[in-house]
Design an enzyme around this catalytic site. Structure first.
Site, short mmCIF file in Angstrom:
data_model
loop_
_atom_site.label_atom_id
_atom_site.label_comp_id
_atom_site.label_asym_id
_atom_site.label_seq_id
_atom_site.Cartn_x
_atom_site.Cartn_y
_atom_site.Cartn_z
N HIS A 173 7.96 7.04 2.76
CA HIS A 173 9.01 5.89 2.40
C HIS A 173 8.59 5.18 1.00
CE1 HIS A 173 11.58 2.02 1.33
NE2 HIS A 173 12.58 2.96 1.93
N ASP A 175 16.67 7.50 7.23
CA ASP A 175 18.09 8.51 7.42
C ASP A 175 17.21 9.50 8.59
OD1 ASP A 175 19.17 7.57 4.93
OD2 ASP A 175 17.78 7.97 3.92
N1 CMC Z 1 7.48 15.36 3.49
C1 CMC Z 1 5.70 15.74 3.33
N2 CMC Z 1 5.08 15.34 2.15
C2 CMC Z 1 5.78 14.15 1.83
C3 CMC Z 1 6.65 13.37 2.05
C4 CMC Z 1 7.50 14.27 3.15
N3 CMC Z 1 8.86 13.65 3.12
N4 CMC Z 1 6.49 12.39 1.17
C5 CMC Z 1 5.76 11.89 0.72
N5 CMC Z 1 5.29 12.89 0.47
C6 CMC Z 1 3.45 13.07 0.59
C7 CMC Z 1 3.95 13.57 -1.28
O1 CMC Z 1 3.54 14.75 -1.35
C8 CMC Z 1 2.16 12.77 -1.55
O2 CMC Z 1 1.40 13.50 -1.23
P1 CMC Z 1 0.11 13.52 -2.18
O3 CMC Z 1 -0.37 12.24 -2.20
O4 CMC Z 1 -0.60 14.62 -1.61
O5 CMC Z 1 1.00 13.57 -3.99
C9 CMC Z 1 2.64 11.34 -0.92
O6 CMC Z 1 3.09 11.73 0.44
C10 CMC Z 1 3.31 10.03 -1.64
O7 CMC Z 1 4.45 10.45 -1.69
P2 CMC Z 1 5.14 10.73 -3.35
O8 CMC Z 1 6.20 11.26 -3.52
O9 CMC Z 1 4.34 9.90 -4.03
O10 CMC Z 1 6.00 8.69 -2.48
P3 CMC Z 1 7.09 7.94 -3.35
O11 CMC Z 1 7.10 6.64 -2.60
O12 CMC Z 1 7.37 8.67 -5.02
O13 CMC Z 1 8.44 8.79 -2.64
C11 CMC Z 1 10.34 9.70 -1.38
C12 CMC Z 1 9.08 8.12 -1.18
C13 CMC Z 1 11.42 8.86 -0.14
C14 CMC Z 1 11.01 9.69 -2.11
C15 CMC Z 1 9.29 10.67 -0.48
O14 CMC Z 1 8.32 10.08 1.44
C16 CMC Z 1 10.13 11.24 0.00
O15 CMC Z 1 10.77 12.85 -0.63
N6 CMC Z 1 10.39 11.59 1.51
C17 CMC Z 1 11.78 12.92 1.94
C18 CMC Z 1 12.88 12.18 1.19
C19 CMC Z 1 13.95 10.94 2.49
O16 CMC Z 1 13.23 10.65 3.52
N7 CMC Z 1 14.24 10.02 1.46
C20 CMC Z 1 14.74 8.98 2.55
C21 CMC Z 1 14.16 6.95 1.99
S1 CMC Z 1 14.62 6.17 2.79
C22 CMC Z 1 15.88 5.41 2.20
C23 CMC Z 1 16.60 6.10 1.13
O17 CMC Z 1 15.50 4.80 0.78
O18 CMC Z 1 18.05 6.23 0.73
#
Ligand code: CMC
Length: 438
Positions: free
Chosen positions: A314, A372
């Protein structure tokens, strides 16, 4: 440019190392959470923009609605803990709290419920709009279209400068969203639309419109209705997330509330946001068996593989999402009520969570289950197809969008949202006639 904290408690000094010039930026404290550095005059003073793609360090507005402490895993609505609201409150009360700022007394609650139930029906003409969609249309596509179209039907609540019209539009949106969602489902099945019943609670009415058919009695299961209500409470608002920011940005131009909420639904649809609940279930089905969890975890950790563990991670929570903890409990209650002693998907999810939480990669990056992760399992057990999961999120989040939109319109410092950019394209050049190109 090097940043240096200022000596004073209420400002921040920035120094441009190229010129040695410094600027004092005021610091503003909120009631909770990080303070902000006020950069509103920054461009005028420095001819430089701040740069923050994805808004990871940007506070876009002032708000009194929702507070999240992502490090501790705390979520408050108007100061009340989400766990307490999920345990003791109901969705109508939470809607009233978010919209009007205080928990309603009995009289105010009854008046609010009456105001909402008064608007549950849709204009009959909207039935024809549904018929224009393909039967296999994704219900989110129908939602975006129908909610946007409300602005063509309710002209008497689109004047955003009139507080009464704003209130009616807010009530209409909250009231009509379950009807719109249930109709999208019925349309996909080819079943007749079921009209709302105002003697039922918000969650009961939604289950009734979704699962009943005119030829049979439909008995509402109170355990499932309570679980539905809880899911609505847990998704009601979540600060300045992508869809809420979309609603605020759309609304900042003065667009009508129905158009703004349609924009929010479109933003919610993506798998990184509300679409994740659908993606979690698809992922669990794809993993299929506990033995394959390590393989999928390795894929999630591989930077060259686009696969991510859906329902994990998140932008704000660097701890267990408090909503996920409540839903984990609800899962057991719902499956118990439905007589599902061993649900393979739930067992797989629990095992996946256990292994991921013990894994160094997830620990280091502070990736925990989010809201989720468990909601899809409950919704599937209740009989919803996966395509309806994000629709349910949209139904619940409507109150948050509407409350945030209303707060923005009523904020005297509100301006049209107009970010700038770091331009890296071609510099000015002369137009080339066709015969001189290539
Ligand atoms: N699986 C594997 N690696 C992950 C995941 C994951 N679900 N989420 C983040 N990472 C890693 C990512 O690759 C990155 O690694 P690095 O630092 O080596 O590049 C690090 O963790 C930070 O991730 P980010 O993408 O920079 O973080 P963000 O804040 O931009 O993204 C997120 C947040 C929710 C989009 C992401 O965690 C994600 O894609 N999760 C899966 C989708 C999900 O469950 N979304 C629902 C969010 S909660 C409800 C809502 O908002 O609607």
């Amino acid at each position: 440019m090097k940043k240096a904290p200022s000596a004073t408690a209420d400002s921040f000094t920035l120094t441009d190392n190229r010129t040695g010039r410094s600027w004092e930026l005021p610091i503003i404290d909120g009631s909770e959470g990080p303070s902000v550095m006020d950069v509103r005059k920054f461009y005028a003073d420095t001819q430089m923009f701040t740069y923050d793609p994805g808004f990871t360090s940007t506070g876009s507005c002032e708000s009194k609605l929702t507070f999240i402490d992502g490090e501790k895993g705390v979520l408050l609505h108007r100061g009340y803990k989400i766990e307490d609201l999920a345990e003791h409150s109901d969705f109508m009360e939470v809607c009233s709290l978010l919209l009007y700022g205080e928990l309603p007394d009995a009289k105010q609650k009854a008046a609010f419920e009456k105001a909402i139930t008064y608007h549950t029906m849709l204009h009959e003409q909207l039935n024809y709009l549904y018929r224009g969609f393909r039967r296999d249309a994704h219900p989110m596509a129908i939602m975006v279209g129908v909610v946007g179209a409300l602005s063509a039907f309710y002209h008497d609540s689109t004047d955003i400068t009139d507080p009464r019209q704003r209130m009616i539009a807010s009530h209409r949106l909250i009231a009509k969203m379950p009807t719109i969602a249930a109709m999208a489902y019925k349309f996909s099945l080819g079943q007749p639309f079921v009209y709302p019943r105002n003697d039922l609670s918000y969650a009961e009415n939604f289950l009734y419109m979704t699962f009943s058919v005119p030829c049979e009695e439909y008995e509402i299961n109170p355990v499932l209705a309570r679980a539905m209500d809880r899911i609505f409470i847990l998704h009601a608002d979540h600060e300045q997330n992508a869809s809420t920011s979309t609603v605020r940005i759309a609304g900042s131009s003065g667009a009508n509330p129905f158009a703004c909420i349609a924009a929010g639904i479109a933003s919610l649809w993506g798998p990184a946001h509300g679409g994740a609940n659908e993606a979690v279930l698809q992922m669990l089905q794809e993993i299929g068996h506990k033995d394959r969890i390590p393989e999928f975890l390795e894929r999630a950790k591989d930077r060259d593989d686009p696969f991510r563990l859906m329902g994990f991670g998140h932008r704000v929570y660097k701890n267990y999402d408090p909503r996920a903890a409540v839903l984990r409990e609800s899962c057991h209650a719902v499956l118990g009520e439905l007589g599902v002693e061993h649900d393979p998907l739930l067992e797989l999810a629990i095992e996946l969570e256990r292994i991921a939480l013990e894994d160094d990669y997830f620990a280091e990056k502070k990736l925990f289950p989010n809201v989720d992760f468990y909601s899809g399992i409950i919704l599937k057990a209740m009989g919803f197809p996966t395509s309806m999961f994000t629709v349910l999120f949209a139904v619940a989040r409507t109150v948050g969008w509407v409350a945030q939109w209303k707060e923005m319109i009523e904020d005297p410092s509100q301006k049209i949202s107009r970010p700038r950019q770091l331009y890296t394209g071609a510099t000015q050049r002369n137009y080339l006639p066709m015969d001189q190109r290539g």
